[in-house]
Design an enzyme around this catalytic site. Structure first.
Site, PDB file in Angstrom:
ATOM      1  N   LYS A  31      26.890  50.968  28.762  1.00  0.00           N
ATOM      2  CA  LYS A  31      26.476  50.225  29.943  1.00  0.00           C
ATOM      3  C   LYS A  31      26.774  48.731  29.804  1.00  0.00           C
ATOM      4  O   LYS A  31      27.063  48.054  30.798  1.00  0.00           O
ATOM      5  CB  LYS A  31      24.996  50.459  30.242  1.00  0.00           C
ATOM      6  CG  LYS A  31      24.734  51.784  30.948  1.00  0.00           C
ATOM      7  CD  LYS A  31      25.535  51.875  32.238  1.00  0.00           C
ATOM      8  CE  LYS A  31      25.279  53.147  33.012  1.00  0.00           C
ATOM      9  NZ  LYS A  31      26.066  53.210  34.265  1.00  0.00           N
ATOM     10  N   TYR A  50      24.110  54.834  24.667  1.00  0.00           N
ATOM     11  CA  TYR A  50      24.134  54.635  26.122  1.00  0.00           C
ATOM     12  C   TYR A  50      24.199  53.148  26.454  1.00  0.00           C
ATOM     13  O   TYR A  50      24.968  52.723  27.320  1.00  0.00           O
ATOM     14  CB  TYR A  50      22.896  55.267  26.743  1.00  0.00           C
ATOM     15  CG  TYR A  50      22.864  55.223  28.263  1.00  0.00           C
ATOM     16  CD1 TYR A  50      23.780  55.957  29.006  1.00  0.00           C
ATOM     17  CD2 TYR A  50      21.911  54.462  28.936  1.00  0.00           C
ATOM     18  CE1 TYR A  50      23.752  55.932  30.395  1.00  0.00           C
ATOM     19  CE2 TYR A  50      21.866  54.437  30.321  1.00  0.00           C
ATOM     20  CZ  TYR A  50      22.794  55.169  31.044  1.00  0.00           C
ATOM     21  OH  TYR A  50      22.757  55.137  32.416  1.00  0.00           O
TER      22      TYR A  50
END
Length: 243
Positions: A166, A162
């Protein structure tokens, strides 16, 4: 309590909020509509979108649902074409939709989940910026707010998949902001919402008391305030961590 007779800061504006069928996206759509914006709400589940739309209409706001999967090849282009045909501009783009792969060591990242996260969190972001750039430039006050995460800037064990998406998300938005700084009135900001009571956070922290973190409505109100107060290009901010 706000004065119901006070002028609404986003009156006449067209706003698009991705991932607005629930959580921070839904709260943001409602907050922007309350300030007078006509909000285009997107997501995959029609029933959830209709519930958000009904809530906005019941509160006296205006919204249009656009059910779609941002990872489908032509979905973003078709959405941009529809917005162009109806309004010929876009004043606010809130890029909120994201997916969280299973938290795991980098060596054990699930390839399929990682690809899904890269597609939605990164590739779809580039497609949104590309498709809506002309419409944002037609607005005198085009604004882009990307909803990010601290793990994109501060690596954290088990959040590698993740966090990597990002980090790429942040880079794309900030590069875009630099590229248009001298040729457009559009401004770009990154918002880290902090700990917020969402389904994504519940998956990441299953033992956490949801009442110990702030509700999505606090972030929606924060975004509405950002737009009301305005912000400089390449702005980075973290929402209040108060519950």
């Amino acid at each position: 309590m706000a004065d119901s007779n006070a002028p609404r800061s986003l009156e006449g504006k067209i706003a698009l909020v991705t991932g607005s069928s629930r959580g921070i996206g839904a709260a943001t759509a409602k907050a922007l509509a309350a300030e007078g914006a006509h909000v285009v709400i997107t997501g995959r589940k029609v029933t959830d979108l209709e519930a958000v739309e009904d809530a906005i209409h019941s509160a006296g706001g205006a919204a249009t649902i656009a059910p779609l999967d941002l990872t489908e090849s032509d979905s973003i282009a078709r959405l941009a074409e529809a917005v162009a045909q109806r309004w010929d501009k876009l004043d606010v783009l809130v890029i909120n939709a994201a997916t969280l792969p299973t938290l795991t060591p980098v060596t054990q990242i699930d390839r399929k989940q990682f690809n899904q996260a890269l597609t939605l969190n990164v590739l779809a972001t580039q497609a949104l910026l590309s498709a809506f750039d002309p419409l944002l430039k037609r607005s005198e006050t085009g604004r882009i707010i990307g909803v990010t995460s601290s793990v994109g800037d501060e690596p954290r064990a088990f959040w590698g998949a993740y966090g990597a998406t990002k980090a790429a998300f942040d880079n794309l938005l900030m590069c875009h902001g630099q590229e248009i700084a001298r040729i457009s009135e559009t401004r770009v900001a990154l918002l880290d919402p902090g700990a917020t009571r969402t389904a994504m956070r519940a998956r990441a922290y299953p033992g956490e008391d949801p009442e110990s973190v702030k509700p999505p409505e606090a972030v929606g109100a924060f975004i509405a305030d950002m737009l009301q107060d305005d912000f400089p290009n390449l702005h980075r901010v973290r929402a209040s961590t108060e519950g």
